[in-house]
Design an enzyme around this catalytic site. Structure first.
Site, PDB file in Angstrom:
ATOM      1  N   ARG A 118       0.881  -1.174   0.087  1.00  0.00           N
ATOM      2  CA  ARG A 118       0.066   0.121  -0.032  1.00  0.00           C
ATOM      3  C   ARG A 118       0.911   1.117  -0.032  1.00  0.00           C
ATOM      4  NH1 ARG A 118      -4.973  -2.111   1.607  1.00  0.00           N
ATOM      5  NH2 ARG A 118      -6.148  -2.074  -0.485  1.00  0.00           N
ATOM      6  N   GLN A 123      -0.080   2.338  -5.925  1.00  0.00           N
ATOM      7  CA  GLN A 123      -1.334   2.909  -5.903  1.00  0.00           C
ATOM      8  C   GLN A 123      -2.346   2.572  -7.242  1.00  0.00           C
ATOM      9  OE1 GLN A 123      -1.949   6.655  -4.079  1.00  0.00           O
ATOM     10  NE2 GLN A 123      -3.391   5.767  -2.794  1.00  0.00           N
ATOM     11  N   ASP A 126      -3.162  -1.241  -7.646  1.00  0.00           N
ATOM     12  CA  ASP A 126      -3.944  -1.695  -6.526  1.00  0.00           C
ATOM     13  C   ASP A 126      -5.143  -2.082  -6.959  1.00  0.00           C
ATOM     14  OD1 ASP A 126      -4.699  -2.712  -4.024  1.00  0.00           O
ATOM     15  OD2 ASP A 126      -4.274  -0.666  -3.222  1.00  0.00           O
ATOM     16  N   SER A 129      -7.961  -2.281  -4.025  1.00  0.00           N
ATOM     17  CA  SER A 129      -8.704  -1.224  -3.813  1.00  0.00           C
ATOM     18  C   SER A 129      -9.871  -1.056  -4.746  1.00  0.00           C
ATOM     19  CB  SER A 129      -7.714   0.151  -3.687  1.00  0.00           C
ATOM     20  OG  SER A 129      -6.958   0.146  -2.700  1.00  0.00           O
ATOM     21  N   TYR A 224      -2.730  -1.916   7.667  1.00  0.00           N
ATOM     22  CA  TYR A 224      -3.840  -3.005   7.941  1.00  0.00           C
ATOM     23  C   TYR A 224      -4.134  -3.125   9.406  1.00  0.00           C
ATOM     24  CZ  TYR A 224      -3.513  -4.596   3.162  1.00  0.00           C
ATOM     25  OH  TYR A 224      -3.494  -4.476   1.789  1.00  0.00           O
TER      26      TYR A 224
HETATM   27  P1  NAD Z   1      -9.131  -4.268   4.751  1.00  0.00           P
HETATM   28  O1  NAD Z   1     -10.160  -4.903   3.462  1.00  0.00           O
HETATM   29  O2  NAD Z   1      -7.957  -5.394   5.116  1.00  0.00           O
HETATM   30  O3  NAD Z   1     -10.084  -4.383   6.012  1.00  0.00           O
HETATM   31  C1  NAD Z   1     -11.215  -3.765   6.064  1.00  0.00           C
HETATM   32  C2  NAD Z   1     -11.445  -2.924   7.253  1.00  0.00           C
HETATM   33  O4  NAD Z   1     -11.802  -3.608   8.396  1.00  0.00           O
HETATM   34  C3  NAD Z   1     -10.185  -2.165   7.564  1.00  0.00           C
HETATM   35  O5  NAD Z   1     -10.329  -0.905   7.657  1.00  0.00           O
HETATM   36  C4  NAD Z   1      -9.629  -2.665   8.859  1.00  0.00           C
HETATM   37  O6  NAD Z   1      -9.062  -1.634   9.972  1.00  0.00           O
HETATM   38  C5  NAD Z   1     -11.155  -3.039   9.341  1.00  0.00           C
HETATM   39  N1  NAD Z   1     -11.039  -3.946  10.535  1.00  0.00           N
HETATM   40  C6  NAD Z   1     -10.304  -5.308  10.843  1.00  0.00           C
HETATM   41  N2  NAD Z   1     -10.803  -5.709  12.017  1.00  0.00           N
HETATM   42  C7  NAD Z   1     -11.546  -4.938  12.467  1.00  0.00           C
HETATM   43  C8  NAD Z   1     -12.528  -5.317  13.689  1.00  0.00           C
HETATM   44  N3  NAD Z   1     -12.139  -6.145  14.499  1.00  0.00           N
HETATM   45  N4  NAD Z   1     -13.371  -4.298  13.999  1.00  0.00           N
HETATM   46  C9  NAD Z   1     -13.490  -3.472  12.994  1.00  0.00           C
HETATM   47  N5  NAD Z   1     -13.182  -3.393  11.934  1.00  0.00           N
HETATM   48  C10 NAD Z   1     -12.028  -3.948  11.626  1.00  0.00           C
HETATM   49  O7  NAD Z   1      -8.616  -3.123   4.470  1.00  0.00           O
HETATM   50  P2  NAD Z   1      -8.463  -2.103   3.270  1.00  0.00           P
HETATM   51  O8  NAD Z   1      -9.608  -1.595   3.032  1.00  0.00           O
HETATM   52  O9  NAD Z   1      -7.518  -2.956   2.229  1.00  0.00           O
HETATM   53  O10 NAD Z   1      -7.539  -0.954   3.896  1.00  0.00           O
HETATM   54  C11 NAD Z   1      -6.337  -0.890   4.907  1.00  0.00           C
HETATM   55  C12 NAD Z   1      -5.749   0.115   4.901  1.00  0.00           C
HETATM   56  O11 NAD Z   1      -4.838   0.390   3.692  1.00  0.00           O
HETATM   57  C13 NAD Z   1      -6.534   1.323   5.134  1.00  0.00           C
HETATM   58  O12 NAD Z   1      -5.631   2.063   5.953  1.00  0.00           O
HETATM   59  C14 NAD Z   1      -6.407   1.791   3.769  1.00  0.00           C
HETATM   60  O13 NAD Z   1      -6.659   3.385   3.781  1.00  0.00           O
HETATM   61  C15 NAD Z   1      -4.975   1.580   3.325  1.00  0.00           C
HETATM   62  N6  NAD Z   1      -4.895   1.751   1.900  1.00  0.00           N
HETATM   63  C16 NAD Z   1      -3.944   2.411   1.125  1.00  0.00           C
HETATM   64  C17 NAD Z   1      -3.540   2.380  -0.095  1.00  0.00           C
HETATM   65  C18 NAD Z   1      -2.586   2.978  -0.542  1.00  0.00           C
HETATM   66  O14 NAD Z   1      -1.944   4.022   0.154  1.00  0.00           O
HETATM   67  N7  NAD Z   1      -2.008   2.595  -1.709  1.00  0.00           N
HETATM   68  C19 NAD Z   1      -4.657   1.910  -0.760  1.00  0.00           C
HETATM   69  C20 NAD Z   1      -5.616   1.106  -0.221  1.00  0.00           C
HETATM   70  C21 NAD Z   1      -5.667   1.022   0.924  1.00  0.00           C
END
Ligand code: NAD
Length: 372
Positions: A118, A123, A126, A129, A224
């Site tokens: 990430r 990006q 990805d 996403s 994560y």
């Molecule tokens: P994911 O699909 O792994 O999980 C979805 C969400 O569930 C996450 O926000 C996680 O914190 C939450 N979660 C996990 N356990 C939980 C619990 N017990 N109770 C409540 N919530 C819980 O996550 P994602 O959507 O892939 O995103 C993960 C991170 O990566 C985020 O910070 C996102 O902003 C970041 N991200 C960064 C980039 C980048 O910089 N290129 C791209 C995409 C996502």
């Protein structure tokens, strides 16, 4: 260099490369596309030919002719192939480690883009996403369609309907898109996440963030979430119970890479939800966030409907294919340029699961050692 595009399994409807993607790759490679690969997503064979691709009849013809084989979710399980080949896709290897064994053969390299770091540079590549964004949007539409109540406030000659109350569990990419979509429809939205960084994002979309003290976070997890202790999950359940009883629609998106999804909505909570309420569980492929979810089935618990779709992003296949094709095209151009310069950066290293038949990915080996 030849790039081959496989047709996905029929119910998936997506295609990993659109004709526009073919045009972008043509300067670097010949592109072979399996007949009918884009049909379910609205891209005809003729559109691929017009873009400069060679349309071939069978998956075998793609495999025989390609140095790099692209298939978003279609696995190679056929006879061993002679020569070197690189497979690129989105194989969810941390949660389905057994599929990696198909690729541990001499000459075979496997990149699985669910392992994409990430980072800013990554990006554009990805896929996760893209899929998560569409899933969050689609989950709101699905829930709204199944709900017995309208989402926005509606005032008419017959009276006033109050806006629906949404509860979004997990505010990552899918959860934030679900919040934005529900808000656009006029819902009142609350959201919960264990990452404290999610609070500002939730609030910036006009939703209320539900705070539960004591969540575990780990900077080493690369942004994560990490698995929560039993105590913390219990504290969250107590806090969420009250919110669940007031919600018309709950959308759950909480996942932890390489682990079973946390159970956030218990049978007991469903039991106190309003009649006609709907739950859409987007974590069903990794066990589900709702105790009662059954992957790809509709469960009725009293008057509450629980939906647990595992391919929801395929519902608007044209749009999803457009996004993931851009991601795969960016990755392939990156792969080709790094190969030409005989370099290997963080992106290739992080996504490469198998190199010349050997499992090499540290994250995979740490989280799914049994399959290696
Ligand atoms: P994911 O699909 O792994 O999980 C979805 C969400 O569930 C996450 O926000 C996680 O914190 C939450 N979660 C996990 N356990 C939980 C619990 N017990 N109770 C409540 N919530 C819980 O996550 P994602 O959507 O892939 O995103 C993960 C991170 O990566 C985020 O910070 C996102 O902003 C970041 N991200 C960064 C980039 C980048 O910089 N290129 C791209 C995409 C996502």
């Amino acid at each position: 260099m030849n790039i081959g595009v496989l047709k996905e399994r029929a119910h998936r409807r997506l295609v990993s490369l659109t004709p526009a993607g073919v045009v972008r790759l043509r300067a670097q490679a010949e592109v072979l596309v399996q007949q009918g690969a884009g049909a379910a997503a609205g891209f005809s064979d003729q559109a691929y030919r017009d873009a400069g691709a060679l349309v071939v009849e069978s998956p075998e013809a793609v495999l025989q002719g390609a140095d790099i084989v692209l298939g978003h979710d279609s696995h190679y399980t056929g006879e061993p192939l002679k020569g070197e080949r690189t497979f690129v896709g989105f194989f969810n290897v941390l949660n389905e480690p057994a599929i990696v064994a198909n690729y541990t053969r001499p000459g075979i390299t496997l990149h699985s883009l669910d392992l994409m770091p990430r980072t800013t540079l990554a990006q554009a590549m990805d896929v996760l996403s893209s899929v998560a964004s569409i899933s969050g949007y689609q989950a709101v539409l699905l829930a709204a369609e199944r709900s017995l109540a309208t989402v926005p406030m509606i005032t008419s000659a017959g009276g006033t309907l109050r806006p629906a109350r949404f509860l979004i569990m997990g505010a990552g990419v899918a959860g934030l898109q679900a919040i934005a979509t529900a808000r656009r429809l006029g819902a009142v939205v609350k959201a919960y996440d264990v990452r404290s960084a999610a609070k500002d994002e939730v609030e910036s979309l006009g939703a209320e963030f539900i705070e539960v003290d004591g969540a575990q976070e780990d900077r080493k997890a690369g942004g994560y979430a990490v698995e929560q202790s039993a105590d913390q999950l219990e504290r969250a359940r107590v806090r969420i119970q009250q919110e669940a009883s007031e919600a018309d629609i709950i959308i759950t998106t909480a996942r932890i890479p390489g682990r079973r999804a946390p159970v956030l909505i218990t049978r007991e909570m469903v039991g106190i939800m309003k009649a006609g309420a709907v739950i859409v569980d987007l974590a069903a492929a990794t066990g589900g966030n709702c105790e009662l979810s059954e992957a790809d089935h509709t469960v009725m618990h009293g008057e509450v409907t629980i939906l647990a779709p595992t391919s929801i992003e395929c519902g608007c296949a044209h749009s999803t294919s457009f996004l993931i094709s851009n991601n795969y095209t960016a990755f392939l151009l990156h792969l080709l340029s790094q190969r030409a310069e005989q370099r290997e950066d963080e992106i290739l290293k992080a996504t490469r699961v198998v190199a010349d038949g050997t499992v090499v990915n540290e994250r995979f080996l740490a989280l799914a050692p049994v399959a290696a």
